[in-house]
Design a protein around this motif. Structure first.
Motif, short mmCIF file in Angstrom:
data_model
loop_
_atom_site.label_atom_id
_atom_site.label_comp_id
_atom_site.label_asym_id
_atom_site.label_seq_id
_atom_site.Cartn_x
_atom_site.Cartn_y
_atom_site.Cartn_z
N HIS A 186 -0.93 6.42 5.96
CA HIS A 186 0.25 6.98 5.32
C HIS A 186 0.43 8.43 5.75
O HIS A 186 -0.47 9.25 5.59
CB HIS A 186 0.14 6.91 3.80
CG HIS A 186 0.10 5.51 3.29
ND1 HIS A 186 1.13 4.63 3.45
CD2 HIS A 186 -0.87 4.83 2.63
CE1 HIS A 186 0.82 3.48 2.90
NE2 HIS A 186 -0.39 3.56 2.40
N ASP A 245 0.83 -1.20 0.00
CA ASP A 245 0.00 0.00 0.00
C ASP A 245 0.86 1.25 0.00
O ASP A 245 0.52 2.26 -0.62
CB ASP A 245 -0.93 0.00 1.21
CG ASP A 245 -2.18 -0.86 0.99
OD1 ASP A 245 -2.52 -1.12 -0.18
OD2 ASP A 245 -2.81 -1.26 1.98
N HIS A 246 1.98 1.19 0.71
CA HIS A 246 2.91 2.32 0.70
C HIS A 246 3.52 2.50 -0.69
O HIS A 246 3.66 3.62 -1.19
CB HIS A 246 4.01 2.09 1.74
CG HIS A 246 5.00 3.20 1.83
ND1 HIS A 246 4.69 4.43 2.34
CD2 HIS A 246 6.30 3.25 1.45
CE1 HIS A 246 5.76 5.22 2.29
NE2 HIS A 246 6.74 4.53 1.75
N ARG A 277 -1.00 -1.85 -9.48
CA ARG A 277 -1.74 -0.89 -8.66
C ARG A 277 -3.23 -0.87 -9.00
O ARG A 277 -4.08 -0.83 -8.11
CB ARG A 277 -1.14 0.50 -8.84
CG ARG A 277 -1.81 1.60 -8.04
CD ARG A 277 -1.05 2.91 -8.14
NE ARG A 277 -0.87 3.30 -9.53
CZ ARG A 277 0.03 4.21 -9.93
NH1 ARG A 277 0.82 4.78 -9.05
NH2 ARG A 277 0.12 4.53 -11.20
N GLY A 315 0.81 3.78 -3.02
CA GLY A 315 0.27 5.07 -2.59
C GLY A 315 1.31 6.17 -2.66
O GLY A 315 1.59 6.71 -3.74
N GLN A 342 -6.96 -3.26 2.54
CA GLN A 342 -8.41 -3.18 2.54
C GLN A 342 -9.02 -4.38 1.82
O GLN A 342 -9.99 -4.98 2.28
CB GLN A 342 -8.87 -1.88 1.87
CG GLN A 342 -8.79 -0.65 2.75
CD GLN A 342 -9.99 -0.51 3.67
OE1 GLN A 342 -10.67 -1.49 3.98
NE2 GLN A 342 -10.25 0.69 4.13
N GLY A 346 -6.86 -0.52 -2.16
CA GLY A 346 -5.72 -0.79 -1.29
C GLY A 346 -5.56 -2.27 -1.03
O GLY A 346 -6.56 -3.00 -0.94
N VAL A 347 -4.34 -2.73 -0.89
CA VAL A 347 -4.08 -4.16 -0.71
C VAL A 347 -4.62 -4.65 0.62
O VAL A 347 -5.29 -5.69 0.70
CB VAL A 347 -2.56 -4.44 -0.81
CG1 VAL A 347 -2.28 -5.93 -0.65
CG2 VAL A 347 -2.00 -3.94 -2.14
#
Length: 273
Positions: A217, A125-126, A182, A129, A191, A188-189
């Motif tokens: 984040h 996610d980082h 992505r 994102g 989520q 989001g992964v």
């Protein structure tokens, strides 16, 4: 900076992790050694030599240098604030590619509890994102069933076979290529993982509710030429753009540290291999 879900968290590595890192690695020799690579022409060193606190020190300096150059995103995995593994995003390439590859390992004591899956989801996610990557690849030996399960839970797709890809366990080993895009995880992964399975965690800790993931984040202030980096939780180590004049990287070191660097540079520490 710290990204967390329940008791599982990821954060940048620190110099004071050396003792805990060495203890975990030495205790997990049987668990980790079969998946560790090395150049075939290098001399064989003992597991204790390759995983000493001195090796951690030089490894950390090399990681920080590569992170500031935008090539690497190193993370420590913790469970209940105790070091339990690493996730490393390497080979970061910008431009039209905008991709990287990821490797990971966790302490056997927390294996099969969703820790690796959760930690990798936080890091992905980082990457998708704030870091802005488009694609993350993972290459796994067909025999590594545990790692294959992690990738399956996170939605990675199989893309092919790399023949004789890495020198591991005294032979060239084939690897399966997997990747996640992505656009495949717009929510989001983590989520998607929570929504699909209820919770990625077993006994590792009570997970937060999905709505608690909002704001996980945080974009911190970058180091600048006038504001020297403290080398702890440095945002440049987390994939944010480097300033026009990057902070300097410590040079030199003792002869024992130099020898330790040679030992570290000859091995690969990606559990998924």
């Amino acid at each position: 900076m710290r990204l967390a879900y329940g008791e599982v968290a990821v954060r940048p590595p620190r110099a004071r992790d050396a003792g805990a890192w060495s203890e975990v690695r030495l205790r997990n020799e049987q668990w980790l050694a079969p998946w560790e690579g090395r150049p075939p022409t290098s001399s064989v060193t003992s597991w204790r030599e390759r995983n000493s606190p001195a090796v951690h020190a030089v490894m950390l300096r090399a990681q920080r240098k590569d992170a500031r150059a935008g090539r690497l995103l190193p993370f420590v995995v913790t469970v209940a604030d105790r070091l339990a593994g690493n996730v490393t995003v390497g080979g970061v390439t910008r431009g039209a590619f905008d991709s990287a590859h990821v490797g990971y390992w966790v302490d056997e004591r927390v294996a099969r509890r969703g820790v690796a899956t959760t930690a990798l989801a936080l890091v992905l996610d980082h990457c998708f994102g704030p870091v802005g990557l488009h694609r993350v690849e993972a290459n796994v030996r067909p025999e590594n069933a545990a790692s294959l399960r992690v990738l399956a839970k996170l939605g990675f797709s199989a893309e092919g076979l790399h023949r004789r890809y890495l020198f591991i366990d005294e032979a060239w080993r084939d690897h399966l290529a997997y990747a996640l895009l992505r656009e495949e995880v717009p929510e989001g992964v983590l989520q998607a993982l929570v929504r699909g399975s209820g919770s990625p965690l077993g006994r590792a800790g009570r997970p937060r509710r999905p709505q608690d993931l909002r704001g996980v984040h945080r974009v911190p202030t970058l180091c600048t030429p006038r504001r020297s980096c403290s080398q702890q939780d440095c945002p440049q180590l987390l994939g944010y753009p480097a300033p026009s004049s990057p902070a300097s990287t410590p040079a030199g070191g003792s002869s024992s540290a130099s020898r330790a660097y040679v030992r570290w540079s000859r091995q690969s520490s990606s559990m998924n291999r």
